[in-house]
Scaffold this motif. Sequence first.
Motif, PDB file in Angstrom:
ATOM      1  N   GLY A  12       0.507  -1.415  -0.054  1.00  0.00           N
ATOM      2  CA  GLY A  12      -0.136  -0.327   0.342  1.00  0.00           C
ATOM      3  C   GLY A  12       1.101   1.292   0.147  1.00  0.00           C
ATOM      4  N   GLY A  14       2.392   2.809  -2.924  1.00  0.00           N
ATOM      5  CA  GLY A  14       2.838   2.884  -3.664  1.00  0.00           C
ATOM      6  C   GLY A  14       3.822   1.971  -4.970  1.00  0.00           C
ATOM      7  N   LYS A  15       3.512   1.125  -5.697  1.00  0.00           N
ATOM      8  CA  LYS A  15       4.217   0.569  -6.314  1.00  0.00           C
ATOM      9  C   LYS A  15       3.998   0.601  -7.196  1.00  0.00           C
ATOM     10  CE  LYS A  15       4.467  -3.419  -3.418  1.00  0.00           C
ATOM     11  NZ  LYS A  15       3.235  -2.693  -2.128  1.00  0.00           N
ATOM     12  N   THR A  16       2.528   0.029  -6.982  1.00  0.00           N
ATOM     13  CA  THR A  16       1.828   0.188  -8.425  1.00  0.00           C
ATOM     14  C   THR A  16       1.643   1.601  -9.173  1.00  0.00           C
ATOM     15  OG1 THR A  16       0.533  -1.812  -7.688  1.00  0.00           O
ATOM     16  CG2 THR A  16      -0.400  -0.693  -9.460  1.00  0.00           C
ATOM     17  N   THR A  17       0.985   2.458  -8.583  1.00  0.00           N
ATOM     18  CA  THR A  17       1.137   3.555  -8.661  1.00  0.00           C
ATOM     19  C   THR A  17       2.263   4.062  -9.598  1.00  0.00           C
ATOM     20  OG1 THR A  17      -0.587   4.249  -7.010  1.00  0.00           O
ATOM     21  CG2 THR A  17      -0.251   5.905  -7.997  1.00  0.00           C
ATOM     22  N   ASN A 167       7.430   8.206  -1.243  1.00  0.00           N
ATOM     23  CA  ASN A 167       6.012   8.764  -1.778  1.00  0.00           C
ATOM     24  C   ASN A 167       4.905   9.084  -0.590  1.00  0.00           C
ATOM     25  OD1 ASN A 167       3.824   8.907  -3.634  1.00  0.00           O
ATOM     26  ND2 ASN A 167       3.157   6.731  -3.167  1.00  0.00           N
ATOM     27  N   PRO A 194       4.324  14.154  -3.415  1.00  0.00           N
ATOM     28  CA  PRO A 194       3.672  14.233  -2.615  1.00  0.00           C
ATOM     29  C   PRO A 194       1.759  13.682  -2.598  1.00  0.00           C
ATOM     30  CG  PRO A 194       3.254  15.933  -4.171  1.00  0.00           C
ATOM     31  CD  PRO A 194       5.003  14.857  -5.084  1.00  0.00           C
TER      32      PRO A 194
HETATM   33  P1  ADP Z   1       0.934  -0.789  -3.441  1.00  0.00           P
HETATM   34  O1  ADP Z   1       1.122  -1.398  -5.059  1.00  0.00           O
HETATM   35  O2  ADP Z   1       2.339  -0.459  -2.769  1.00  0.00           O
HETATM   36  O3  ADP Z   1       0.259  -1.865  -2.650  1.00  0.00           O
HETATM   37  P2  ADP Z   1      -1.002   1.546  -4.668  1.00  0.00           P
HETATM   38  O4  ADP Z   1       0.121   2.092  -5.414  1.00  0.00           O
HETATM   39  O5  ADP Z   1      -2.017   0.765  -4.967  1.00  0.00           O
HETATM   40  O6  ADP Z   1       0.044   0.996  -3.524  1.00  0.00           O
HETATM   41  O7  ADP Z   1      -1.448   2.580  -3.455  1.00  0.00           O
HETATM   42  C1  ADP Z   1      -1.944   1.995  -2.828  1.00  0.00           C
HETATM   43  C2  ADP Z   1      -3.351   3.297  -2.178  1.00  0.00           C
HETATM   44  O8  ADP Z   1      -2.256   4.396  -2.444  1.00  0.00           O
HETATM   45  C3  ADP Z   1      -3.403   3.962  -3.816  1.00  0.00           C
HETATM   46  O9  ADP Z   1      -4.732   3.096  -4.518  1.00  0.00           O
HETATM   47  C4  ADP Z   1      -3.997   5.520  -4.266  1.00  0.00           C
HETATM   48  O10 ADP Z   1      -5.475   5.932  -3.239  1.00  0.00           O
HETATM   49  C5  ADP Z   1      -2.678   5.693  -2.921  1.00  0.00           C
HETATM   50  N1  ADP Z   1      -1.898   7.091  -3.181  1.00  0.00           N
HETATM   51  C6  ADP Z   1      -0.739   6.061  -3.679  1.00  0.00           C
HETATM   52  N2  ADP Z   1       0.166   6.895  -3.644  1.00  0.00           N
HETATM   53  C7  ADP Z   1      -0.234   8.333  -4.010  1.00  0.00           C
HETATM   54  C8  ADP Z   1       0.067   9.837  -2.949  1.00  0.00           C
HETATM   55  N3  ADP Z   1       1.233  10.093  -4.144  1.00  0.00           N
HETATM   56  N4  ADP Z   1      -0.968  10.406  -3.729  1.00  0.00           N
HETATM   57  C9  ADP Z   1      -2.474  10.552  -2.478  1.00  0.00           C
HETATM   58  N5  ADP Z   1      -2.898   8.863  -3.182  1.00  0.00           N
HETATM   59  C10 ADP Z   1      -1.356   8.305  -3.218  1.00  0.00           C
END
Ligand code: ADP
Length: 248
Positions: A12, A14-17, A167, A194
């Motif tokens: 959670g 932000g890896k996927t994002t 992140n 941010p």
């Molecule tokens: P992971 O792949 O590490 O589990 P995700 O990329 O799925 O994490 O991110 C999890 C959640 O965190 C996303 O669904 C989003 O709602 C939130 N998120 C991630 N990065 C940000 C950011 N920079 N700003 C706001 N919300 C974020």
Amino acid sequence: MKIISVASGKGGVGKTTITANLSVALSNLGFKVTAIDLNLTTPNLGFQFGYYLPEVGLHEILKNLDKLEKGIYIHSEGVKVIPGNLNIESLYGIDLSNLDKLIYKLNSDFVLLDSAAGLGREALASLNSATDILVVTNPEITALTDALRLVKIAENLNKNIIGIALNRVGRSKKEIKKEEVERFLGYEVLAEIPEDKWVVKSIEERVPVLYLNPNCRASIEITNLAYAILGTTYRVKQSFWSKIFSWI
Ligand code: ADP
Ligand code: MG
């Protein structure tokens, strides 16, 4: 070809994002990029690009490399995406040793591997296949201690750790500062992405934030992460007007 594992330890963060949007940023800079969803049990990279139920996904390709071409989805501006299959049956009989063969068949400058949380078999597959590791973490102690374990494992595997993507910066008042993160993990923070409501909106709309709003703060900083990975000192700044509009 650079094969970057986008990894974290903690889920959670932000890896996927970051995988999705860093792929777009590198593609915008003219590179051929393929993003692969290595969350075998809970794939979700495809969603961020708007792919819901891929006909052919990574799981099937790993079972039969002849299906590779059919499992590559080309997103609007050229990023190639290999999403995972969502049906549970597809989990059985996967041959992870095919992953390297698959990667080397791709004609890409960068291959980004979206990793699973934790440091189990799925996450290790991503580290093992990568040439470089990008550590994603949040400025909070639980994420950092998991990131440290990841760093130690990556070092033991003799992988090149490119640096840290910090992140969700600015989400909490008590967060750990960049310099402390660097001291704790022993690597440079390449970008401080941010907390940005546009990221949440982009995930809801299934469009990478770099397409949805290329001028928001998160998009600018992810573009700068791409520049840092390329080893350049050039950085973009948010324009005056987009700063004003980001408050609206
Ligand atoms: P992971 O792949 O590490 O589990 P995700 O990329 O799925 O994490 O991110 C999890 C959640 O965190 C996303 O669904 C989003 O709602 C939130 N998120 C991630 N990065 C940000 C950011 N920079 N700003 C706001 N919300 C974020
Ligand atoms: Mg993920």
